[in-house]
Structures are given as structure tokens and as C-alpha cells.
Design a protein around this motif. Structure first.
Motif, short mmCIF file in Angstrom:
data_model
loop_
_atom_site.label_atom_id
_atom_site.label_comp_id
_atom_site.label_asym_id
_atom_site.label_seq_id
_atom_site.Cartn_x
_atom_site.Cartn_y
_atom_site.Cartn_z
N PRO A 140 0.83 -1.21 0.00
CA PRO A 140 0.00 0.00 0.00
C PRO A 140 0.86 1.25 0.00
CG PRO A 140 0.18 -0.86 2.22
CD PRO A 140 0.92 -1.83 1.34
N THR A 141 0.36 2.32 -0.60
CA THR A 141 1.01 3.62 -0.53
C THR A 141 0.11 4.54 0.29
OG1 THR A 141 2.18 3.45 -2.65
CG2 THR A 141 1.69 5.67 -1.85
N LEU A 142 0.67 5.18 1.29
CA LEU A 142 -0.09 6.09 2.15
C LEU A 142 0.34 7.53 1.88
CD1 LEU A 142 0.02 4.19 5.57
CD2 LEU A 142 -1.55 3.89 3.65
N LYS A 143 -0.64 8.41 1.71
CA LYS A 143 -0.36 9.83 1.48
C LYS A 143 -1.31 10.67 2.31
CE LYS A 143 1.96 9.45 -2.94
NZ LYS A 143 2.41 10.24 -4.11
N TYR A 144 -0.87 11.88 2.63
CA TYR A 144 -1.67 12.71 3.52
C TYR A 144 -1.54 14.18 3.14
CZ TYR A 144 2.64 14.32 5.72
OH TYR A 144 3.86 14.90 5.94
N GLY A 145 -2.41 15.01 3.75
CA GLY A 145 -2.31 16.46 3.59
C GLY A 145 -3.43 17.03 2.75
N ASP A 146 -3.11 18.13 2.06
CA ASP A 146 -4.05 18.78 1.15
C ASP A 146 -4.37 17.81 0.01
OD1 ASP A 146 -5.12 20.27 -1.07
OD2 ASP A 146 -4.36 22.11 -0.14
N PRO A 147 -5.63 17.52 -0.26
CA PRO A 147 -5.98 16.54 -1.30
C PRO A 147 -5.44 16.90 -2.69
CG PRO A 147 -7.92 17.74 -0.54
CD PRO A 147 -6.83 18.04 0.42
N ASN A 148 -5.09 18.17 -2.89
CA ASN A 148 -4.51 18.58 -4.17
C ASN A 148 -2.99 18.60 -4.16
OD1 ASN A 148 -7.04 19.28 -5.62
ND2 ASN A 148 -7.23 20.80 -3.99
N ASP A 149 -2.40 18.30 -3.02
CA ASP A 149 -0.94 18.31 -2.89
C ASP A 149 -0.52 17.29 -1.84
OD1 ASP A 149 1.72 19.06 -3.23
OD2 ASP A 149 1.58 20.70 -1.77
N LEU A 150 -0.84 16.03 -2.09
CA LEU A 150 -0.58 14.98 -1.12
C LEU A 150 0.92 14.74 -0.92
CD1 LEU A 150 -3.29 12.33 -2.09
CD2 LEU A 150 -3.33 13.95 -0.18
N GLN A 151 1.27 14.43 0.32
CA GLN A 151 2.66 14.13 0.68
C GLN A 151 2.78 12.66 1.06
OE1 GLN A 151 4.85 16.76 0.30
NE2 GLN A 151 2.98 17.78 -0.41
N ALA A 152 3.94 12.08 0.80
CA ALA A 152 4.16 10.67 1.10
C ALA A 152 4.31 10.45 2.60
CB ALA A 152 5.39 10.17 0.37
N TYR A 153 3.62 9.44 3.12
CA TYR A 153 3.75 9.05 4.53
C TYR A 153 4.81 7.95 4.61
CZ TYR A 153 2.68 6.65 8.92
OH TYR A 153 2.76 6.05 10.14
#
Length: 269
Positions: A140-153
Motif C-alpha cells: 500500500p502507498t499512504l499519502k496525507y495532507g491537502d488533497p490537491n498536494d498529497l505528501q508521502a507518509y
């Protein structure tokens, strides 16, 4: 509405549900062969029925708590929220392992109006496009933050670590919707973009996306060159080794072995 709730039951829920339904089926067969049910039979049937109902209810509740997003639901579901998204594939073993903790995490934040825990199935229509757009390469790839500028977790995948991270980081951040959280330089940059019309904004986005595509192509081309160089060097090395062996090395080694054997035989005499 569930906004395209996650695939009915997760694998573990499905297995438990099937097992419980099997138990109920077996109970029905057993009681059918006894026209006059005893108190014990009725208790057995009731317990099996309640177990099936409980499992089904829990599975449906889990499905309702975790939103599985596609291109058609992404904008509405993420609008005005800071998100934590799992991009996955149903066949992925690691994805299945972390599924219960991800559902539990989603349950913790389900009442939040500005935070969202969700998932995207990269094998589904509408999900694959989101995964491609967000540069998902593995599962799985997890990302977070602003939905238009997601950052890698990059943190741990256990529930405690995920919960701690979400609590500390799923907060509004500097963006066009939260200029008050920006430093002066970033705010001025955003305000400059906001002064542009839609065509100009799309043109700038297309330019950046083309730069990313060019970087990807350059990487692939250079990797291909390295592969070709590796193959050439390997072939050259193999040819050189064969030439060395054929120039007398093998004969020299056989002579040394023969002398050693002869010396050993002479000592024994």
C-alpha cells in the motif's frame, strides 16, 4: 450516502461471515432431521443465527465507516479537508494485513468535518486514475495532507503509529483555502496564482506536468543505457575469462595437480 463504500466486506470479514453462515447451514440441516426440536436444538439454532447477524452487521458498519474513493467522488469527499489516504490493491498481502487498523483509524475520525481517512482501490475504474495521478508505484502507498498536494507518509503501519500521526498532522495547512496559515512569501505566491484566469492556471499546471513527464522519460532512457552498458560489460568479461582460460591457464593447473599427485605417491613409497 456512503460515497462508494469500501468493497462490501474485507477479506477477514468475508471469511468469518462464510464460516458463520456454514455453521448456520449445518445447524439447519441438523434440526431438519429432528422434526420435534428439543430445547438444546432451539438454543443452538438461535445462537448460530445471532452470530451470523452480528458478523454481517459489523461488516456493514465497517464498510460505512471507510470511504473508498474514485475520480467521481474524490472532489466532494475531500473538499475542505485534510486527508490520509491508503492506495491499495485487493490482492496485496500487506494491504490485507493493515486493513483492520485502517478501518479502526477511519472510525476514530468518522465524525470529523475537516479530516478524512479514506482508501483508493487502484484496480478499480476511477481508482486507477487517482493512483496514477498521485504517483503510486507500490502497495500500500499512504499519502496525507491537502488533497490537491498529497505528501508521502513514511511512518509505521501499526494502528498506534497511524493514530498518533493522524492526530498530530491531519490539520489545516497553508493553502489557497487557508492563507492565514501561510508565511508571507507563500501567501504572496498563492495570491499571484489566484489572480490568473482558469486558462492560465491550467497552462502552468500542464507545463509542470510536462516537466515531470520529461524527467520520467529521461530516467527511463538513462536506465536503459545503464542496462545496455551492463550487458556489454558482462559479455566482455565472460569473453575475457574464456580467453584467459584458453591461453594455458587450464593446462598449467592440470600440470600442478599432476605434480602434486606424483609427489604424494613418491612420498608414500
Amino acid at each position: 450516502a456512503f460515497i462508494h463504500s469500501t468493497r462490501s466486506f474485507h477479506s477477514d470479514d468475508r471469511q468469518r461471515s462464510l464460516s458463520n453462515h456454514t455453521l448456520l447451514h449445518a445447524t439447519l440441516i441438523f434440526t431438519s432431521h429432528h422434526p420435534t426440536p428439543t430445547t438444546m436444538m432451539m438454543k443452538l439454532f438461535t445462537a448460530a443465527l445471532l452470530l451470523v447477524i452480528s458478523t454481517t452487521t459489523t461488516s456493514l458498519a465497517n464498510a460505512a465507516e471507510l470511504q473508498s474513493l474514485t475520480t467521481s467522488t474524490w472532489d466532494d469527499a475531500t473538499a475542505g479537508k485534510t486527508v490520509f489516504v491508503k492506495f491499495f490493491a485487493p490482492w496485496c498481502g500487506h494491504c490485507k494485513k493493515m486493513a483492520p487498523d485502517w478501518i479502526k483509524l477511519a472510525t476514530d475520525f468518522e465524525s470529523s468535518t475537516d479530516q478524512l481517512i479514506a482508501e483508493v482501490d487502484c484496480t478499480e475504474e476511477g481508482g486507477k486514475e487517482l493512483c496514477d495521478a498521485n504517483g503510486v508505484k507500490g502497495f500500500p502507498t499512504l499519502k496525507y495532507g491537502d488533497p490537491n498536494d498529497l505528501q508521502a507518509y513514511q511512518g509505521g503501519r501499526d494502528y498506534a503509529t497511524l493514530k498518533s500521526f493522524a492526530t498530530d498532522n491531519l490539520k489545516p495547512s497553508c493553502s489557497a483555502a487557508h492563507l492565514d496559515l501561510c508565511d508571507d512569501a507563500t501567501r504572496q505566491e498563492i495570491e499571484g496564482y489566484m489572480a490568473l484566469d482558469e486558462a492560465e492556471l491550467k497552462s502552468k499546471i500542464a507545463g509542470f506536468e510536462q516537466q515531470m513527464a520529461d524527467a520520467e522519460e529521461t530516467f527511463k532512457a538513462e536506465v536503459q543505457k545503464l542496462q545496455e552498458t551492463y550487458q556489454t560489460l558482462t559479455a566482455d568479461k565472460d569473453a575475457a575469462l574464456e580467453a584467459i582460460k584458453g591461453s594455458g591457464l587450464g593446462l598449467l593447473k592440470s600440470v600442478v595437480a599432476a605434480k602434486a599427485k606424483a609427489s604424494t605417491a613418491s612420498d608414500e613409497l
